[in-house]
Structures are given as C-alpha cells and as structure tokens.
Write an enzyme that holds these catalytic residues in place. Structure first.
Site, PDB file in Angstrom:
ATOM      1  N   HIS A 153      -1.023   0.607   7.528  1.00 31.43           N
ATOM      2  CA  HIS A 153      -1.632   0.685   6.190  1.00 31.43           C
ATOM      3  C   HIS A 153      -1.609   2.130   5.717  1.00 31.43           C
ATOM      4  O   HIS A 153      -1.661   3.066   6.514  1.00 31.43           O
ATOM      5  CB  HIS A 153      -3.075   0.168   6.261  1.00 31.43           C
ATOM      6  CG  HIS A 153      -3.789   0.148   4.959  1.00 31.43           C
ATOM      7  ND1 HIS A 153      -3.300  -0.488   3.848  1.00 31.43           N
ATOM      8  CD2 HIS A 153      -4.979   0.700   4.572  1.00 31.43           C
ATOM      9  CE1 HIS A 153      -4.147  -0.337   2.838  1.00 31.43           C
ATOM     10  NE2 HIS A 153      -5.170   0.379   3.251  1.00 31.43           N
TER      11      HIS A 153
ATOM     12  N   CYS B 258       0.822  -1.216   0.000  1.00 26.08           N
ATOM     13  CA  CYS B 258       0.000   0.000   0.000  1.00 26.08           C
ATOM     14  C   CYS B 258       0.852   1.260   0.000  1.00 26.08           C
ATOM     15  O   CYS B 258       0.421   2.302  -0.501  1.00 26.08           O
ATOM     16  CB  CYS B 258      -0.944  -0.003   1.196  1.00 26.08           C
ATOM     17  SG  CYS B 258      -0.113  -0.181   2.781  1.00 26.08           S
TER      18      CYS B 258
END
Length: 849
Positions: A809, A343
């Site tokens: 994330h 990510c």
C-alpha cells in the site's frame, strides 16, 4: 408546447398530457435519439468534466445520442457544442426511514425504487436511511421534462433507448480477464468441493512450502490443506510452481493464497479452470482447516503475508495508526477513493497537484480546456487531468459535516469523519489504457507510474506549455576506458534521482545481528517474532554511494575499436526546479524473488547537491575518438520471435512486461542477464514501460520509445495531408507542434481553435527558423530545462508498505500551509508524526538563492 410542471400531474394541480402530445414533443428530436449498441460506452455514474453523479444535488444528465454524462454545471456546454437536445436526468434521493410506532425503523423490504448501479454512502447508517432513484427525460434548451417510465405514452424507440441506457453495464467493465475492472467468475467446483478429513490445521504464522524453503507466495489447497508455492503467472510473484505440480498429481482444483484472507474474501485460484475465481463457500472451506475468516486481516492488494509481524509496525508507523488524526477539509484536502490497488496512482497525483506549475497548467486553464475539449472528453488526457486537478483542489468534494449532523452523530455515539473523496475511475481508465501493467488489477510501482505520467504530459502538452519541464534535468555521464585511460562525456535526460541504499553504512549493525538471530530462533520454534529492528542508514552515506563510480564491462572503446572495461561516473549537468528522489529499496534475492530493504534513512528537510554539478572535460583528460561502433540492425521480422522465457524471467523480477520485451528484443535475444543490464540502463526513461515499437531503420520512423526528435519538426507528409484539406500551412504547423505531430489530434486542435490567426507571424518565424536549422545543419535545440542552484527543501514524500512494489500500500505526506498532511486514499488528515525516514519517493522544490 407547455413548460415543465404542466406536462404531468403535480401536487397542487396541473393536467396530464395525452400520449399524442408527448410524441409531438419528441418528434423533432427523434433522429438524435439512439439505442446503445454493443461497444458503446454508457456513462451514467459520473460527469465527464466533474465528479458529479446521480447522488449530487443537481443529479446527472446522460446524452441520449453520445451517452456521455454531465453534471448540472456542464450539461449546457455540451448542448451548445453539439446541439444534442435530449438528455436522461438521473437523481438518487436519500431520505430518513419512516419510524414505526415503537420508534424503530420499519422492517426491511425489497426496495423496488432503486434501479441505478451506484455505491451507497458509507457515511450514512443504512438502518436510518433509504434510497429512491428517479429518471426523466429533459429536452434542452427549454428544459421540458418527461417522467420515466412512461411506456404507454412514449414512442417505442424512445422507450427502448431509455431501457437500454438504464440497464447498460459500467463502461469500465472490459472483456479482458486481466483488466482491473473485470469481475471474477464463481468457480464451478466451489459449491461441491470435497475436503479431506486429514486433521490438518493451518497455524496463523510460520508458513513454508511443503516442497521447498519458500515462505512467500504460498497457496493453501482447499481439498487436502497442502501449503505450496505458486508461480509467476498467478500474480507476477516468484515461486517454484509446486502448487501447480500438486494439482497435476492429485487433481484437487482450488487453492487460496495465504496472506490474502480477510473478512471480505481472499485470492482464490482454480487450476482446473486456469483462472482466478470466487468461492462463495470460502468461509466454510477455510474453517475446515481451523481458519476463522472473520478474524483474518490481509493487505490492500492481498499479496502480503499475515504472519509478518515486523511488517505490521511498518504499516502502523507510516499510516500513523494509534494516533487520533484530525480530518482536513476544503481546497487541496480532497482524498481519492481506492479502486483496488490504485493507491500508487492516488499518491502520485496528490503530490503532482501540490505543485503550482501543474495547478496553473490544468486547473488554471480549466475554461479553455473544457470549452475546446474533443467531442468525447473522457478520451482526452488534458480534460481528465484538469477534471482531476479541479476535483482535488476546489474543495467542492471535501466539505466538513454540518454542525447539526455532527451533534446528532456524537449523541448517537456513531461519529466518524465524513470523507468520501472522489473516484479516479475515469482518469485511471484513460491513462492506463493500452498499458498492460497499469490497466491490470495488480499493485504497481509508484515511480514507474510517475514516469508514465510524465510521458503522457510530454505527449499532450497544452500548446508550448509543459509542466513536466520542472522535473527534467540533464545527466553528464563520464566513462573512462581502463586500458587507454581516455574518457568520453555524454549527456542524457533524467527525471528521477535514484539513491542507492548503503546497507554497509548501517549505524546499528550489532543490534541488527542480534535481532536476526532472535528472529530465526523464534521461527524455528514457532514462537512470536521479536519486535522489528530496522537498519538505520545515514543519508550522507547514500548520497556518497550515488556519486561513486560504477564498473562498465561492455562499453564501446573507440580508441581500441572494441568493447572494453571502463569506469562510469554520473553528475548533474543541470539541476531541475523540482527534484524527485527515489530510494532504491527494492532488490532481488539469489532466487530472483523481489525483496525490500527495511531501512530508516534520515532524509533532510534541506538538501544541497551543489557538489554533484558536472564539470565537463578536465585539464589533462583526453577524449575518446568520436568513432561509432558497428551498427547492428535488428531484424524487424524477428520482432515476434522474442525469447519469451527470458521475458518471463525478467517479469518475475518485478519489471513491467513491456519493458522486459524491449530489453530482450534490443539485446538480440542474448538471454535474461544481458537484457537485465539493458533494463538497468534504461529504467529511468519516461517510456520505459511503454509497449515495444520497432524502429524503422533507413527512413523516417518512430524512435524506440515513441518520442519525437528534440527539434519537434512536423513531418512534411503530415503537413501536406492537412494543407490538402484546405487549411493554411502555418495553421497545420502550429497544430502539429501543439500535439506532438499526431495527425488525428492536430485536426481536432484546429477545429477546437477557431480563434487561430491565419497570418500568425510567430508560426511563420518558427518555421523559417526550423528551415534555417536544416539548411545550416545546426544541431537541434536540446530538451528544455530549468537549471538553477542545487539547494532544495522537502515538501512531499510517498511511502510504501509491503515486501515489494507488486504488493502492499502507498500513502502520501504533503507539507501544506506550514504543516504536514497525510493522504491515505480517501482519508486526509493533519499528520502528527510524518515518517520522513521511511519514504520511498521524495519531492523537493528548489530554494531560491
């Protein structure tokens, strides 16, 4: 010879060719058909120039000589360029399942028609659809087709080659156990693991190491239920190694990391086998200690603690959970699939390709870049950047569902947005190769990857065009000697404005103190944690902290001819066209464990930094004499004798391993503290995390970070090598300048630019100017900058969720067509509440004056 359809039995007629006819058809092409050898990369899942796959309408064509794959739109280009004629065409067909008499699907049975190693479509209900794979040989340019398998009629070599291609493993699967593509082995202790009936039950929160006070990086021993802290070599997190000590005392082999348990699995480590492993019996082993695996939820890279309720709110706010977000489709609204902790890459690339200069440099030059790509386009940076940019911007891979399909899904109450996105696997494999951090399966710092990408763009610029120029600015550093009061002005190149977090300026201090007292009491009494109270920091305070002077303890004072204390201030000597601002949220505790400031900063939509413009030497200031300190040349023979203990101490703090090695080497193995100071000074360099390159003193050698000189003058010895091959000198000069003086890439450039004019006046003039500079000993031209006003507007920001850059994330918000859009891996939606106050990296564009 007969055309397609006449070779085989087809519905409606057609005769079947005899075995000899097939052999005769392939005879002229037999020398070009190869059997894949060990080390050959066989691409059968993805086109080298696009994101076409066997799932695509036109299928995928695999060259039976190079084993590169091409979609229908690009296979002709490869044929024309290489003359390779034989390709294996792979196609996966998706069909609705045949219904039984009662209307339900027929009972499941083993599907022998699936032989391609492909991901199934998550948006299709597997109970309603079935898959069938098809393979055939296609001979260009006439598109003769030979269905597979055809063992009896094909020559043995062709049959062996086809079988080898179909059974080949993914080209991204490496032997190195630390690489991100590798699959974990099953532990030999998993199936027969002994578990003690000690009555231990693990609570859902409040974990702490049984031998120290650490509450992070905790591991549950699956034999006796002990909860103990790990060490750096498990996953680069901090710890005191008590889990390993416990294994040495007891011999209990397996442990699972708390906070990584999800219904899909968890991080399991085998002390006996000394590597991460899989435990097929994990659900049973966890249930022994009262953990219901099916109801556990971890984070993306399985390094986040489950019990941290305050972190849940951060995740919800940044991802805009609880809000019905409208999916976005079309050009510029294509998501990127998560490959497992990718990510950080996805967020950076979405922001990069929202910038017009990058769009023009790559997607705008697509025909030229693709036509003149090297023979293996999977190993060319510009080709892969162009492929990714086209995939994100074309809209080809971001199409809304058909109205009929949408109505059917709504009627079945099964509707969910069909956003598959594209997989950046080929791009990630290339840009991360030879990089110990980005090629791993661990989470990385998005800011470090941004600088790594800038470095790759610099090295592989397309001719004279370099889109990363838009980020480059000059910094003026002013140091004043505390004893002599004299000053020194120097300039350096920067790409990121690092903004400190002014915690002392929080406007809700009383609320924070009350929250902390309540939180500690709740932890001590094992009660639910209170709702998070986040520190609110004025942006103006952070900007003020950025401009404040820093104390320097060991700078060389030429006035004193010795090291001295000084005061350093930094200002912008130029303003970039695009300003990248990093909020320095991450720090280290007294135990060197990475920590994150959980803060809210009111980042402005319009940012004015004009007051930070450098002013140069001021009236009344006296410059320090221009006398260099004594040169201390590192002993090259000691490059392999780097103090690894200092390297590991720095690595535990979260810095890239290669940067730590350079820091220890260039500070003469004087310890982690001195090396830490080196890191702080150099961490904004684009090559900060690149592998150590020992400089060659006393001769022409590479710079510390592998960059060429600012004048980029091609070395005469390389020019001589190219001219000795029969090429013109000016041709060699232009090729080397276009490829940053890389001999191999320069030769490839020459072969891929047949339109080059040998009597290029521009090259001759460029060389004459360079020679004139050498004769006059003029200073080389400085780095290219795009200076202008210091007024900017926000157009994108990257947010991080988690306790450190090694976990958590990333998502990206970008303002497009007057509205904010959230890019969360493959999901792209219109943003309802963009959390601009919680970002980590902000992208500003200059406002025209």
């Amino acid at each position: 010879m007969q055309r397609r359809g006449a070779l085989f039995s087809v519905p409606g007629g057609g005769r079947k060719m005899a075995a000899g006819d097939l052999g005769e058809l392939l005879v002229p092409h037999m020398p070009t058909i190869r059997v894949p050898r060990s080390g050959d990369r066989v691409y059968k899942n993805e086109c080298a120039f696009s994101y076409d796959s066997p799932n695509s309408e036109g299928g995928l064509y695999v060259c039976m000589n190079t084993f590169l794959a091409f979609g229908r739109e690009h296979v002709e280009r490869h044929f024309r360029k290489t003359g390779q004629s034989v390709y294996m065409h792979l196609k996966r067909h998706v069909r609705e399942k045949v219904r039984g008499a009662s209307g339900g699907a027929l009972p499941k049975r083993r599907n022998s028609k699936i032989f391609l190693d492909l991901d199934t479509d998550d948006d299709l209900n597997s109970d309603d659809y079935e898959y069938e794979d098809e393979a055939k040989l296609v001979i260009f340019p006439d598109h003769y087709e030979i269905a597979l398998p055809n063992i009896e009629e094909l020559p043995a070599l062709v049959t062996i080659a086809c079988d080898a291609v179909l059974s080949s493993k993914s080209p991204y699967r490496k032997q190195d156990p630390d690489t991100w593509e590798n699959e974990l082995p099953v532990s030999r202790y998993a199936n027969n693991l002994a578990q003690l009936d000690s009555g231990v039950r693990i609570p859902p929160s409040g974990w702490k190491c049984a031998r120290c006070d650490l509450r992070e990086n905790l591991w549950l021993n699956l034999t006796d239920g002990s909860v103990l802290c790990g060490k750096w070599f498990f996953d680069s997190s901090g710890g005191n190694g008590h889990a390993l000590e416990h294994y040495r005392d007891t011999g209990y082999p397996l442990a699972v990391k708390l906070g990584t348990i999800t219904p899909d699995g968890a991080d399991v480590y085998s002390f006996q086998e000394e590597e991460p492993v899989l435990d097929p019996q994990l659900a049973k082993h966890l249930a022994h200690f009262g953990i219901d695996m099916l109801h556990m939820q971890g984070t993306e890279n399985r390094l986040q603690d489950n019990d941290m309720k305050p972190r849940i709110s951060e995740w919800e706010v940044i991802q805009e959970s609880g809000t019905k977000l409208k999916p976005m489709y079309g050009p510029g609204y294509t998501g990127l699939k998560n490959l497992g902790n990718s990510c950080y890459l996805s967020s950076v690339m979405q922001a990069i390709f929202s910038i017009p200069e990058f769009q023009r440099a790559y997607v705008g030059n697509l025909p030229r870049i693709f036509d003149y790509s090297p023979l293996d386009p999977t190993q060319d940076f510009n080709t892969q950047m162009t492929k990714l940019g086209h995939g994100l911007l074309s809209g080809q891979y971001s199409k809304p569902p058909m109205k009929s399909e949408l109505i059917e899904q709504v009627m079945k109450e099964e509707y969910k947005p069909q956003q598959n996105g594209i997989s950046p696997r080929m791009f990630k494999a290339f840009v991360s190769k030879s990089h110990p951090e980005f090629s791993s399966n661990r989470q990385q710092d998005a800011q470090e990857f941004f600088l790594h990408l800038v470095n790759l763009v610099e090295r592989n610029r397309i001719g004279s065009e370099n889109p990363s120029d838009v980020f480059r600015f000059l910094v003026e550093d002013r140091i004043q000697c505390c004893q002599s009061r004299k000053v020194r002005y120097t300039e350096r190149v920067g790409y990121v404005m690092q903004l400190p977090v002014a915690m002392e300026a929080a406007v809700n201090k009383d609320e924070l103190i009350a929250y902390e007292l309540t939180r500690r009491e709740a932890e001590a009494n094992r009660r639910p944690l209170p709702e998070l109270v986040r520190a609110k920091i004025p942006f103006s305070a952070c900007l003020q902290a950025f401009s404040e002077p820093d104390n320097v303890d060991d700078f060389w004072s030429s006035a004193l001819q010795a090291k001295s204390a000084g005061v350093k201030t930094s200002r912008f000597a130029s303003f970039p066209e695009y300003l990248v601002v990093q909020i320095k949220k991450f720090t280290f505790g007294l135990d060197w464990v990475p920590k994150k400031f959980d803060v809210s900063i009111d980042m402005p939509d319009l940012l004015n930094i004009s007051h930070l413009r450098a002013r140069g030497l001021q009236p009344g200031e006296e410059e320090l004499p221009d006398i260099s300190p004594p040169i201390v040349i590192p002993d090259d023979s000691k490059a392999s004798d780097i103090d690894e203990s200092s390297v590991m101490q720095l690595a535990e703090m979260g810095f890239p391993l290669e940067a730590c090695r350079k820091a220890v080497y260039f500070t003469g193995n004087m310890g982690a503290e001195v090396a830490f100071n080196w890191i702080i000074v150099h961490m904004e360099e684009p090559d900060f995390a690149e592998p150590l390159t020992v400089p060659m003193y006393g001769g022409a050698g590479a710079s510390v970070f592998g960059a060429t000189g600012l004048d980029n003058q091609p070395p005469e010895e390389i020019v001589a090598i190219i001219t000795s091959m029969g090429f013109q000198r000016n041709q060699a000069m232009q090729a080397l300048r276009a490829t940053n003086n890389n001999l191999e890439r320069a030769l490839d450039w020459i072969f891929s630019h047949p339109e080059f004019e040998e009597d290029s006046d521009s090259v001759i003039e460029m060389e004459n100017n360079a020679n004139a500079n050498i004769i006059s000993e003029a200073k080389p031209e400085g780095p290219r900058i795009k200076d202008g006003p210091g007024m900017y507007e926000l157009f994108a920001f990257i947010s991080h969720m988690g306790t450190s850059t090694m976990s958590g994330h990333y998502v990206c918000h970008i303002k497009k067509e007057g509205r904010w859009v959230i890019y969360n891996d493959h999901k792209v939606c219109a943003s309802e509440r963009p959390p601009k106050d919680l970002g980590y990296i902000y992208f500003y564009r200059r406002v025209p004056s």
